[in-house]
Design a protein around this motif. Structure first.
Motif, PDB file in Angstrom:
ATOM      1  N   VAL A 159      -4.674   4.692  -0.702  1.00  0.00           N
ATOM      2  CA  VAL A 159      -3.919   4.685   0.551  1.00  0.00           C
ATOM      3  C   VAL A 159      -4.494   3.622   1.492  1.00  0.00           C
ATOM      4  O   VAL A 159      -5.703   3.578   1.728  1.00  0.00           O
ATOM      5  CB  VAL A 159      -3.971   6.067   1.239  1.00  0.00           C
ATOM      6  N   LEU A 160      -3.619   2.772   2.006  1.00  0.00           N
ATOM      7  CA  LEU A 160      -3.983   1.767   3.003  1.00  0.00           C
ATOM      8  C   LEU A 160      -3.181   2.045   4.268  1.00  0.00           C
ATOM      9  O   LEU A 160      -2.013   1.684   4.363  1.00  0.00           O
ATOM     10  CB  LEU A 160      -3.690   0.357   2.487  1.00  0.00           C
ATOM     11  N   PRO A 161      -3.773   2.710   5.261  1.00  0.00           N
ATOM     12  CA  PRO A 161      -3.055   2.979   6.512  1.00  0.00           C
ATOM     13  C   PRO A 161      -2.885   1.691   7.320  1.00  0.00           C
ATOM     14  O   PRO A 161      -3.757   0.828   7.322  1.00  0.00           O
ATOM     15  CB  PRO A 161      -3.989   3.959   7.251  1.00  0.00           C
ATOM     16  N   THR A 162      -1.771   1.572   8.015  1.00  0.00           N
ATOM     17  CA  THR A 162      -1.528   0.396   8.848  1.00  0.00           C
ATOM     18  C   THR A 162      -0.500   0.729   9.922  1.00  0.00           C
ATOM     19  O   THR A 162       0.291   1.655   9.768  1.00  0.00           O
ATOM     20  CB  THR A 162      -1.032  -0.791   8.017  1.00  0.00           C
ATOM     21  N   ASP A 163      -0.531  -0.052  11.015  1.00  0.00           N
ATOM     22  CA  ASP A 163       0.518   0.062  12.028  1.00  0.00           C
ATOM     23  C   ASP A 163       1.318  -1.237  12.106  1.00  0.00           C
ATOM     24  O   ASP A 163       2.179  -1.380  12.967  1.00  0.00           O
ATOM     25  CB  ASP A 163      -0.078   0.405  13.394  1.00  0.00           C
ATOM     26  N   PHE A 164       0.992  -2.195  11.216  1.00  0.00           N
ATOM     27  CA  PHE A 164       1.670  -3.494  11.144  1.00  0.00           C
ATOM     28  C   PHE A 164       1.522  -4.307  12.437  1.00  0.00           C
ATOM     29  O   PHE A 164       2.275  -5.250  12.656  1.00  0.00           O
ATOM     30  CB  PHE A 164       3.167  -3.329  10.814  1.00  0.00           C
ATOM     31  N   GLU A 165       0.538  -3.977  13.267  1.00  0.00           N
ATOM     32  CA  GLU A 165       0.334  -4.721  14.506  1.00  0.00           C
ATOM     33  C   GLU A 165      -0.520  -5.966  14.284  1.00  0.00           C
ATOM     34  O   GLU A 165      -0.600  -6.839  15.153  1.00  0.00           O
ATOM     35  CB  GLU A 165      -0.336  -3.830  15.566  1.00  0.00           C
ATOM     36  N   HIS A 166      -1.179  -6.048  13.129  1.00  0.00           N
ATOM     37  CA  HIS A 166      -2.032  -7.194  12.821  1.00  0.00           C
ATOM     38  C   HIS A 166      -1.730  -7.687  11.411  1.00  0.00           C
ATOM     39  O   HIS A 166      -1.268  -6.937  10.554  1.00  0.00           O
ATOM     40  CB  HIS A 166      -3.512  -6.815  12.902  1.00  0.00           C
ATOM     41  N   HIS A 167      -2.000  -8.956  11.182  1.00  0.00           N
ATOM     42  CA  HIS A 167      -1.875  -9.477   9.822  1.00  0.00           C
ATOM     43  C   HIS A 167      -3.241  -9.391   9.148  1.00  0.00           C
ATOM     44  O   HIS A 167      -4.275  -9.259   9.815  1.00  0.00           O
ATOM     45  CB  HIS A 167      -1.372 -10.923   9.817  1.00  0.00           C
ATOM     46  N   TYR A 168      -3.257  -9.442   7.831  1.00  0.00           N
ATOM     47  CA  TYR A 168      -4.488  -9.294   7.070  1.00  0.00           C
ATOM     48  C   TYR A 168      -4.886 -10.632   6.455  1.00  0.00           C
ATOM     49  O   TYR A 168      -4.118 -11.221   5.695  1.00  0.00           O
ATOM     50  CB  TYR A 168      -4.313  -8.257   5.966  1.00  0.00           C
ATOM     51  N   SER A 204       7.370  -8.838  10.949  1.00  0.00           N
ATOM     52  CA  SER A 204       6.788 -10.056  10.381  1.00  0.00           C
ATOM     53  C   SER A 204       5.526  -9.754   9.587  1.00  0.00           C
ATOM     54  O   SER A 204       5.334 -10.262   8.473  1.00  0.00           O
ATOM     55  CB  SER A 204       6.465 -11.049  11.511  1.00  0.00           C
ATOM     56  N   HIS A 205       4.673  -8.894  10.139  1.00  0.00           N
ATOM     57  CA  HIS A 205       3.428  -8.549   9.453  1.00  0.00           C
ATOM     58  C   HIS A 205       3.694  -7.718   8.200  1.00  0.00           C
ATOM     59  O   HIS A 205       2.982  -7.865   7.188  1.00  0.00           O
ATOM     60  CB  HIS A 205       2.514  -7.777  10.403  1.00  0.00           C
ATOM     61  N   LYS A 206       4.713  -6.887   8.234  1.00  0.00           N
ATOM     62  CA  LYS A 206       5.049  -6.095   7.048  1.00  0.00           C
ATOM     63  C   LYS A 206       5.535  -7.009   5.925  1.00  0.00           C
ATOM     64  O   LYS A 206       5.147  -6.831   4.752  1.00  0.00           O
ATOM     65  CB  LYS A 206       6.126  -5.061   7.379  1.00  0.00           C
ATOM     66  N   LYS A 207       6.360  -7.987   6.258  1.00  0.00           N
ATOM     67  CA  LYS A 207       6.851  -8.918   5.248  1.00  0.00           C
ATOM     68  C   LYS A 207       5.704  -9.714   4.635  1.00  0.00           C
ATOM     69  O   LYS A 207       5.676  -9.954   3.423  1.00  0.00           O
ATOM     70  CB  LYS A 207       7.887  -9.860   5.870  1.00  0.00           C
ATOM     71  N   LEU A 208       4.746 -10.128   5.479  1.00  0.00           N
ATOM     72  CA  LEU A 208       3.590 -10.861   4.977  1.00  0.00           C
ATOM     73  C   LEU A 208       2.765  -9.995   4.044  1.00  0.00           C
ATOM     74  O   LEU A 208       2.321 -10.454   2.979  1.00  0.00           O
ATOM     75  CB  LEU A 208       2.727 -11.340   6.147  1.00  0.00           C
ATOM     76  N   LEU A 209       2.573  -8.731   4.409  1.00  0.00           N
ATOM     77  CA  LEU A 209       1.802  -7.812   3.568  1.00  0.00           C
ATOM     78  C   LEU A 209       2.517  -7.575   2.239  1.00  0.00           C
ATOM     79  O   LEU A 209       1.872  -7.463   1.191  1.00  0.00           O
ATOM     80  CB  LEU A 209       1.577  -6.497   4.299  1.00  0.00           C
TER      81      LEU A 209
END
Length: 282
Positions: A159-168, A204-209
């Protein structure tokens, strides 16, 4: 070859974390650096003879550390299942966190593996507060925290929790992706929130991930936030029979609270699931 640091206080819990690390990287060439640090209780050193007593105490602590380390090293290196590994032992007088920071650079450490809780007394202090300090003070190296008495069998779901507020950045995800590739595991990207709508930045961050995880078997999921983020993550992980929870630290981010002491204790110390804290720039 991976260089993995194994801090130890020689407790049963520490040993379990060591063996978990050996099993996790079963097919990988690795060099394991065993580290024990020791410091006397300065409150018990008083009077004119304090300096002399301090020297004697250090000598005694070092002798005990080297003796136990020799036994541990012999135990690990004598087993045929782990004959492909390299082992290096270090017994150092000093603060654990300070010494770990030095070893990360000196030994080129790729990962730190330690337990989250000991049995009683000094063991609880080491594997409790020291693990929290490791998680909260080591930024440039991933930390894998192993729950007490955890019995590692496989790595099937992460499990990788995220709020998509940042890019990785790639270096943040690399330790996680290496494990996923090694075990052919499935990754669940979990968004814990009360409202699952995404703004432009989050989209945008979700698409990048999605692009970064395109070669992995990935599930994007939502976890209703009813009480706390920690509870939402733990509940989802339990329901999905997760083998590992991975957290990425961002300054002033949604998950920053998860690497603060009180919440880390709630997640890492109150669950049977290992916790992987991924690196970030200091």
């Amino acid at each position: 070859m991976k260089n993995i640091l194994l801090p130890t206080d020689f407790s049963a819990n520490a040993r379990n974390a060591h063996y978990t690390a050996l099993k996790v990287f079963k097919d990988e060439p690795c060099r394991f650096v065993l580290l024990n640090t020791f410091e006397p209780d300065l409150n018990n050193i008083l009077g004119d003879q304090g300096e002399r007593r301090l020297g004697m105490i250090y000598e005694s602590l070092e002798e005990e550390s080297r003796m136990k380390m020799k036994e541990l090293l012999a135990e690990l290196s004598s087993q045929k299942a782990y004959s492909k590994y390299e082992f290096k032992a270090k017994c150092i007088a000093g603060d654990l966190i300070s010494e770990v920071k030095k070893q990360i650079t000196k030994e080129g450490i790729d990962l730190i593996v330690m337990g989250t809780k000991g049995a009683t007394g000094a063991e609880r202090l080491f594997m409790g507060s020291h693990t929290v300090r490791m998680i909260t003070h080591i930024y440039n190296c991933p930390v894998l925290a192993i729950p007490q008495a955890y019995d590692f069998q496989h790595l099937q779901r992460v499990v990788l929790p995220t709020d998509f507020e940042h890019h990785y950045e790639p270096f943040m995800l690399k330790p996680l992706l290496d494990l996923i590739d090694l075990w052919k595991a499935q990754i669940h990207v979990v968004y814990a929130a009360k409202d699952f709508g995404l703004n432009r930045t989050q989209v945008s961050h979700k698409k990048l991930l999605e692009k970064q995880l395109k070669t992995q078997e990935t599930v994007f999921a939502e976890a209703p936030l009813q009480t706390t983020v920690a509870d939402a993550i733990r509940n989802y992980a339990d329901k999905s029979q997760t083998d590992l929870i991975a957290l990425v630290r961002h300054k002033h981010g949604f998950l920053e609270a998860l690497t603060k002491e009180k919440v880390v204790k709630r997640i890492a110390f109150d669950t049977h699931i290992p916790l992987l804290i991924l690196p970030r720039k200091a």
